[in-house]
Design an enzyme around this catalytic site. Structure first.
Site, PDB file in Angstrom:
ATOM      1  N   THR A 162     -11.380   9.255  -7.438  1.00 34.43           N
ATOM      2  CA  THR A 162     -10.962   7.867  -8.260  1.00 34.43           C
ATOM      3  C   THR A 162      -9.282   7.707  -7.843  1.00 34.43           C
ATOM      4  O   THR A 162      -9.252   6.341  -8.154  1.00 34.43           O
ATOM      5  CB  THR A 162     -10.703   8.330  -9.897  1.00 34.43           C
ATOM      6  OG1 THR A 162     -10.079   9.136 -10.279  1.00 34.43           O
ATOM      7  CG2 THR A 162     -12.448   8.421 -10.488  1.00 34.43           C
ATOM      8  N   HIS A 175     -21.205  15.391 -11.152  1.00 30.33           N
ATOM      9  CA  HIS A 175     -20.262  14.836 -10.600  1.00 30.33           C
ATOM     10  C   HIS A 175     -20.264  15.752  -8.903  1.00 30.33           C
ATOM     11  O   HIS A 175     -18.448  15.706  -8.323  1.00 30.33           O
ATOM     12  CB  HIS A 175     -19.089  15.356 -11.350  1.00 30.33           C
ATOM     13  CG  HIS A 175     -18.951  13.884 -12.335  1.00 30.33           C
ATOM     14  ND1 HIS A 175     -18.318  13.637 -11.704  1.00 30.33           N
ATOM     15  CD2 HIS A 175     -18.965  14.385 -13.473  1.00 30.33           C
ATOM     16  CE1 HIS A 175     -17.487  12.568 -12.834  1.00 30.33           C
ATOM     17  NE2 HIS A 175     -18.706  12.914 -14.189  1.00 30.33           N
ATOM     18  N   LYS A 205      -4.333  15.391  -5.372  1.00 32.89           N
ATOM     19  CA  LYS A 205      -5.408  15.451  -5.953  1.00 32.89           C
ATOM     20  C   LYS A 205      -5.379  17.021  -6.132  1.00 32.89           C
ATOM     21  O   LYS A 205      -4.944  18.275  -5.866  1.00 32.89           O
ATOM     22  CB  LYS A 205      -6.678  14.774  -4.800  1.00 32.89           C
ATOM     23  CG  LYS A 205      -6.536  15.305  -3.589  1.00 32.89           C
ATOM     24  CD  LYS A 205      -7.432  14.969  -2.862  1.00 32.89           C
ATOM     25  CE  LYS A 205      -7.126  13.462  -2.868  1.00 32.89           C
ATOM     26  NZ  LYS A 205      -8.429  12.117  -1.954  1.00 32.89           N
ATOM     27  N   ARG A 206      -6.484  17.338  -6.972  1.00 35.26           N
ATOM     28  CA  ARG A 206      -6.997  18.397  -6.800  1.00 35.26           C
ATOM     29  C   ARG A 206      -6.486  19.303  -5.412  1.00 35.26           C
ATOM     30  O   ARG A 206      -7.374  19.223  -5.023  1.00 35.26           O
ATOM     31  CB  ARG A 206      -7.998  19.011  -7.680  1.00 35.26           C
ATOM     32  CG  ARG A 206      -8.628  20.312  -7.987  1.00 35.26           C
ATOM     33  CD  ARG A 206      -9.431  20.154  -9.072  1.00 35.26           C
ATOM     34  NE  ARG A 206     -10.250  19.241  -8.589  1.00 35.26           N
ATOM     35  CZ  ARG A 206     -12.022  19.619  -7.943  1.00 35.26           C
ATOM     36  NH1 ARG A 206     -11.537  20.978  -7.493  1.00 35.26           N
ATOM     37  NH2 ARG A 206     -12.346  18.851  -7.597  1.00 35.26           N
ATOM     38  N   LYS A 247     -11.678  18.817   0.471  1.00 33.62           N
ATOM     39  CA  LYS A 247     -10.733  17.875   0.140  1.00 33.62           C
ATOM     40  C   LYS A 247      -9.748  17.395   1.211  1.00 33.62           C
ATOM     41  O   LYS A 247      -8.920  16.571   1.902  1.00 33.62           O
ATOM     42  CB  LYS A 247     -10.238  17.353  -0.984  1.00 33.62           C
ATOM     43  CG  LYS A 247     -10.793  17.765  -2.639  1.00 33.62           C
ATOM     44  CD  LYS A 247      -9.814  17.863  -3.859  1.00 33.62           C
ATOM     45  CE  LYS A 247     -10.871  17.491  -4.721  1.00 33.62           C
ATOM     46  NZ  LYS A 247     -11.228  16.258  -4.700  1.00 33.62           N
ATOM     47  N   LYS A 303      -7.439   4.149  -7.529  1.00 31.95           N
ATOM     48  CA  LYS A 303      -5.635   3.734  -7.671  1.00 31.95           C
ATOM     49  C   LYS A 303      -4.902   3.650  -6.856  1.00 31.95           C
ATOM     50  O   LYS A 303      -3.538   3.000  -7.371  1.00 31.95           O
ATOM     51  CB  LYS A 303      -5.510   4.335  -8.414  1.00 31.95           C
ATOM     52  CG  LYS A 303      -5.913   5.532  -9.780  1.00 31.95           C
ATOM     53  CD  LYS A 303      -5.793   6.562 -10.593  1.00 31.95           C
ATOM     54  CE  LYS A 303      -7.009   7.063 -11.661  1.00 31.95           C
ATOM     55  NZ  LYS A 303      -6.895   8.451 -11.939  1.00 31.95           N
TER      56      LYS A 303
END
Length: 826
Positions: free
Chosen positions: A654, A355, A546-547, A552, A658
């Site tokens: 993911t 991952h 998100k985290r 990110k 969504k």
């Protein structure tokens, strides 16, 4: 399942299980009574599913994961059982509102980010596709933490999600197993004169399983999620001698130490104690799970020689990778199997999902720690490694450098066990989770293993379940889709393409916009209630949830906000498309830089939201404690989906799926599954910017100089100068200095290199949103073309290409005491 029966069961459960009259009952009492009513309907299917698997001797998929971010169960179970509307009527007849009862449920604290949510989607799809499966993990008493925002900073509060009990779980004390830790090993000769090893453990922990039924959609299959709780072994439970001597803490010290294992999700590993606890957690749940599989296998089969034919075990990242050594120990030490046969079975049993592309996220355990906690497993790993490296010497005698590259044991900077290497060597399949991710695994992260075993590597692009992420969270949109194309899309998301026949239907387009606006109104009401910030549903909802992690690039999003703010301050009458910037996500407790980004977001919000020059054109909101249930409110309301990680860093994502399923349009880099989302939605329906993974690598190879961008881009310089001046920190120029310094002197995630491209792309986003007809077309096409990203498609690929499992139809019979095995007196 009749409404009358459901109504009676609801009333009975309130009275007999909650012990309340209607006049005394709290909303939580009503929730519990309703949950037990629904669970009873699940149990009939659950027991029938389990008995069918046993009778038909099926192959079972076992999904090992440190996280299962399930989200609230009640609404999802109502949807999958097909009784949502009936229960709505039953609850209304009691003078109650179903939405109010659904809000009483606490999100299970069993996961944190995409890894855990993916596992939950997979369980939903496995049951929906009628595939025999068990999810195995840990029953954490506390989630990672409940996030509060205090003076703009993240504050971590214990997530006591089990405080009032959990109506969905079923404990099975009779199925407990023993898990050993520490001690030493001893060799001996068995009755055939063979050399054997026994593990003399220092302590033993009892693992108690709790089963949560996971139903499929519109099917009778209900698979278990089996989570393990740690408890002290009987001999360690209570020390009477210490108690009688007045040492009350010592009397329960061993009990407390043992039960700590399943106490908290992801304990902080910045300390030696935290690292040890994480390793204990990982071994605890995989040992218990493998013992459980072996016990179930031996109920049917005389030996373990065909174990791999009846169990396919998927490792969800490296957290469960120690299971390879544990299965070898169980087969060789506990069941007397010879090494080569045990190794064949082990490799055929396991498959490994990677991952991450971040080297620091590929788990390593110091040999000293590993050996003190799992002495026998360290011996087994050394033996696996020795045999493997001997093969490498034979196969590649002229490439001695391969030995260091491929070895499970790393020698530098400290001697450690490389869990990704163990997973690669001990598995028959290795998969990435997006096309680019798998490509980069083969060309970079795991390139030596890919060169050795190219046939092992396979891509499995992630997906999410449309039941929760459209039907449950966006019922307005789901009803419109079903009205136009029927309900089969919920089990075959590719059918959404049929909606494109209505692309130019003005009535359909009007309703599409109305649904998005209504969802935005709902989220605006939530923001007003929880953040005391009024936002305009007519503004563009620009969302990044998100985290929190530097790769990110939430910080890049903030730089853009400050750039827009600077434009307004320079010219208060400048034309800017009104935007509401919405953030959400947790930072790991020990991750200072991520926490500082949260503080910056809230500090920028404090200034921007109150500045009269802005006049409502910009609003900034940070939503605390982002979780599944909050995501269910956010995804349907988003206009723009921020997927802006540095290219080559995000495995898949993911959340991007969504958002798109619910009609949001993506602004993103060519990273992770963004690439495939863009391919499916169409290039014209995706806002692309930034360096590619190849360009990032090339620029770093040429000694990337972030200061160049600061000195040559006046807008960028103005943004960083405003932040560093103390403008957003009440004059404190030191507060955000670590962020500014990281950008100017390191910038490993290339924010400054991508800044101008991002700002320019965002300008195009603003122009597109101003043209609502164009935006509506893009929104519809993003939603209708996401069929590839259903987790059903992902699971079908796993089932046929890796697990070699087969669906099993569950035929439901009418319940009776005789069929349940109970004698009914005449």
């Amino acid at each position: 399942m009749s409404k009358e029966t459901l109504k009676r069961a609801f009333a009975d459960n309130l009275f007999y299980l909650q012990g309340k009259y209607q006049a005394w009952a709290t909303p939580y009492d009503y929730y519990m009574a309703l949950a037990y009513t629904v669970r009873d309907r699940l149990l009939h299917r659950f027991i029938k599913t389990m008995s069918t698997y046993f009778e038909q001797n099926v192959k079972v998929v076992c999904y090992l994961s440190a996280e299962f971010l399930m989200g609230r169960h009640l609404a999802n179970n109502l949807v999958n059982l097909g009784i949502y509307e009936d229960i709505q009527e039953v609850v209304a007849s009691a003078g109650l509102n179903l939405d109010d009862l659904l809000e009483q449920e606490h999100d299970p604290g069993l996961g944190n980010g995409g890894l855990g949510r993916l596992a939950a989607c997979f369980l939903d799809s496995l049951a929906t596709l009628e595939v025999p499966a068990i999810g195995y993990g840990i029953r954490y008493e506390f989630g990672i933490f409940h996030q509060e925002i205090r003076d703009g900073w993240q504050a971590e509060i214990p997530d006591k999600w089990l405080r009032f009990g959990n109506p969905w779980e079923i404990p099975h004390l009779e199925a407990s197993v023993q898990v050993k830790f520490g001690g030493h090993t001893e060799t001996y000769r068995d009755d055939k004169g063979r050399k054997r090893v026994t593990w003399v453990a220092e302590r033993t922990v009892t693992a108690i399983p709790y089963d949560t039924p996971v139903p499929g959609y519109n099917t009778n299959t209900v698979n278990p999620l089996r989570l393990w709780r740690a408890e002290a072994g009987e001999e360690q439970d209570f020390n009477f001698d210490a108690f009688n001597a007045g040492d009350y803490d010592g009397a329960v010290a061993s009990k407390m130490s043992s039960e700590t294992i399943s106490k908290v999700l992801y304990p902080n590993d910045n300390t030696p104690q935290g690292r040890q606890l994480r390793l204990e957690q990982q071994y605890f749940f995989v040992s218990a799970s493998l013992q459980d599989m072996i016990r179930n296998h031996l109920r049917i089969h005389p030996s373990l020689e065909n174990f791999h034919e009846h169990f396919a075990v998927q490792l969800n990242d490296t957290h469960p990778a120690v299971s390879i050594a544990e299965l070898m120990r169980l087969l060789v030490d506990e069941h007397g199997m010879d090494w080569d046969k045990a190794w064949y079975i082990t490799q055929k049993t396991f498959a490994y999902t990677n991952h991450t592309l971040l080297p620091e996220a590929l788990e390593k355990w110091a040999v000293d720690l590993f050996g003190s906690l799992l002495p026998r497993h360290l011996e087994i790993i050394y033996e696996i490694n020795f045999r493997f490296l001997e093969d490498i010497k034979t196969w590649f005698p002229k490439q001695p450098e391969l030995l260091g590259h491929l070895s499970i044991i790393a020698e530098y900077p400290e001697k450690s066990v490389r869990m990704a290497h163990l997973a690669c060597i001990g598995s028959h399949a290795i998969n990435g989770v997006a096309a680019l991710h798998t490509q980069l695994l083969q060309s970079d992260t795991l390139k030596d293993f890919a060169a050795l075993w190219p046939e092992k590597f396979i891509n499995k692009t992630n997906g999410v379940t449309p039941r929760r992420w459209i039907l449950l969270c966006n019922r307005r949109l789901a009803n419109l889709i079903t009205e136009k194309i029927g309900g089969d899309w919920l089990k075959d998301l590719s059918q959404m393409r049929k909606l494109e026949a209505y692309l130019n239907d003005q009535e359909f387009r009007r309703r599409w916009r109305e649904i998005k606006y209504a969802n935005k109104q709902d989220l605006a009401a939530y923001i007003w209630k929880h953040n005391d910030i009024e936002v305009d549903p007519n503004s563009m909802f620009d969302v990044q949830v998100k985290r929190m992690h530097e790769y990110k690039r939430q910080l890049l999003d903030v730089l853009h906000i400050v750039a827009l703010y600077n434009r307004i301050k320079k010219n208060p009458n400048v034309s800017i498309t009104p935007r509401t910037f919405i953030f959400g996500g947790k930072a790991a407790p020990g991750y200072f830089m991520a926490k500082l980004v949260i503080k910056l977001i809230n500090s920028v919000a404090e200034i921007v939201n109150k500045d009269p020059d802005v006049r409502g054109r910009l609003k900034v909101v940070f939503l605390a404690n982002f979780n599944v249930s909050l995501g269910e409110k956010i995804y349907p309301a988003a206009d723009l989906s921020e997927q802006i990680s540095t290219a080559g860093k995000e495995a898949s994502g993911t959340g991007n799926m969504k958002f798109a399923m619910n009609g949001a349009i993506t602004i993103g880099t060519l990273d992770g599954a963004n690439i495939e989302i863009r391919e499916e939605a169409g290039e014209e329906n995706f806002f692309l910017f930034g360096l590619t993974a190849e360009e990032v690598a090339a620029m770093k190879a040429k000694s990337y100089n972030p200061m160049y961008y600061y000195l040559t881009n006046p807008d960028l310089k103005a943004v960083l100068d405003r932040i560093s001046s103390g403008y957003f920190s009440h004059g404190n120029q030191e507060m955000f200095k670590p962020l500014i310094d990281s950008l100017l002197y390191d910038d490993q995630y290339m924010l400054l290199a991508d800044f101008q491209a991002y700002v320019d792309c965002q300008h195009e986003v603003g122009k597109a949103y101003a043209d609502q007809e164009r935006w509506t077309t893009m929104s519809i096409l993003n939603s209708t073309r996401m069929g590839k990203f259903s987790s059903d498609r992902t699971i079908r690929e796993y089932v046929t290409e890796i697990w070699k499992a087969k669906p099993v139809k569950i035929e439901l019979e009418e319940y009776s005491q005789e069929k349940a095995g109970l004698r009914v007196p005449s």
